[in-house]
Write an enzyme that holds these catalytic residues in place. Structure first.
Site, PDB file in Angstrom:
ATOM      1  N   LEU A  66      40.631  36.985  35.575  1.00 21.86           N
ATOM      2  CA  LEU A  66      39.816  36.224  34.631  1.00 21.86           C
ATOM      3  C   LEU A  66      38.710  37.154  34.147  1.00 21.86           C
ATOM      4  CD1 LEU A  66      39.309  32.697  36.304  1.00 21.86           C
ATOM      5  CD2 LEU A  66      40.810  33.270  34.391  1.00 21.86           C
ATOM      6  N   ASP A  67      38.364  37.055  32.891  1.00 21.74           N
ATOM      7  CA  ASP A  67      37.284  37.875  32.371  1.00 21.74           C
ATOM      8  C   ASP A  67      35.989  37.612  33.137  1.00 21.74           C
ATOM      9  OD1 ASP A  67      38.950  38.934  30.476  1.00 21.74           O
ATOM     10  OD2 ASP A  67      38.282  37.598  28.865  1.00 21.74           O
ATOM     11  N   PHE A  68      35.114  38.592  33.132  1.00 22.26           N
ATOM     12  CA  PHE A  68      33.793  38.481  33.760  1.00 22.26           C
ATOM     13  C   PHE A  68      33.081  37.199  33.342  1.00 22.26           C
ATOM     14  CE2 PHE A  68      29.232  39.409  32.846  1.00 22.26           C
ATOM     15  CZ  PHE A  68      28.767  39.493  34.151  1.00 22.26           C
TER      16      PHE A  68
END
Length: 276
Positions: A66-68
């Site tokens: 998952l993106d930051f």
């Protein structure tokens, strides 16, 4: 959700082989840099030191990324065999995922299908960004697609359209809401709470209800597992069901060798870790 810390790590699914956590926004999955704290890796070591695997690069086998800036469901395999079975599900496109997003503008359609290909941007100074191109890719897929439709995710400072500092919210409004990984030994399924409710953020004030979330979850859970020969709900070529409807079988185009190689490369980087 409150900002992430070492203490607050919500667990939404746990078995002998898998753990699904509700990742906080603005928290990295892993990092070797001392300044990147807390990370999900550090949170897991803090809460579940007995589950850490010294044979892996980061101590845990993350099944996907998952993106930051994105919150929500993220699955961790607790052993090599489980990681391998999850990897196969991702490789064969058997995984079902549903995201919640607040986007800019007024969306007219109640449902739509997005089939843009994604490639790396060649714009000067944007080496780590993606754009619509003639090549396949997975990085920032939802964010790029929303931006391409003219409805970027609120708080997305990379692909969004913030006009000034006052137009930048405290987080990117993208959340991994639902996850299903149908491995041969167990059906890993998790649904996280909706973070975009007035009780958690008074600035969010819903006006029109198109489809209740619980109805969407029921449709996703009732859909047959692809491993049983049923349709693949939530795949890029399949629109989400409307009220009272169930997903229709997708018209999936044949996968090219280049697409397959790109998918395998991405999965190998995030499923089994650098030591594999």
């Amino acid at each position: 959700m409150e900002p992430g810390s070492m203490e607050n790590l919500p667990v939404v699914y746990r078995s002998r082989d898998f753990l699904v956590v509700n990742k906080h926004w603005d928290v990295r999955i892993d990092s070797k840099a001392w300044r990147d704290t807390p990370t999900l890796q550090a949170q897991l070591r803090h809460h579940f030191p007995e589950l850490a695997d010294p044979d892996t690069y980061y101590g845990f086998r993350f099944c996907h990324q998952l993106d930051f800036s994105t919150s929500g469901a993220l699955c961790v395999a607790l052993n090599k065999a489980a990681a391998g079975s999850a990897y196969k599900c991702f490789k064969e496109r058997l995984v079902t995922k549903a995201y919640l997003a607040l986007v800019r503008g007024h969306v007219q359609e109640s449902r739509t299908t997005i089939s843009y290909a994604i490639g790396k941007s060649s714009a000067e100074g944007r080496a780590h960004t993606m754009c619509i191109a003639s090549t396949q890719g997975r990085t920032h897929q939802l964010r790029v697609h929303c931006s391409a439709l003219g409805h970027p995710v609120v708080g997305d400072l990379t692909y969004g359209q913030a006009l000034g500092r006052e137009d930048q919210p405290f987080r990117m409004m993208l959340h991994a809401f639902y996850l299903r990984i149908p491995t041969p030994t167990e059906r890993v399924e998790a649904c996280t709470p909706d973070p975009f409710v007035p009780a958690l953020d008074a600035c969010w004030n819903p006006q029109t209800l198109v489809q209740p979330l619980d109805q969407l979850v029921q449709a996703l859970r009732a859909a047959p597992d692809p491993t049983e020969g049923g349709p693949r709900p939530g795949s890029p070529s399949t629109p989400l069901p409307g009220p009272g409807q169930t997903p229709s079988p997708p018209a999936k185009p044949p996968e090219t060798e280049a697409q397959r190689a790109s998918c395998l490369q991405w999965l190998s980087e995030w499923t089994l870790g650098p030591e594999s």
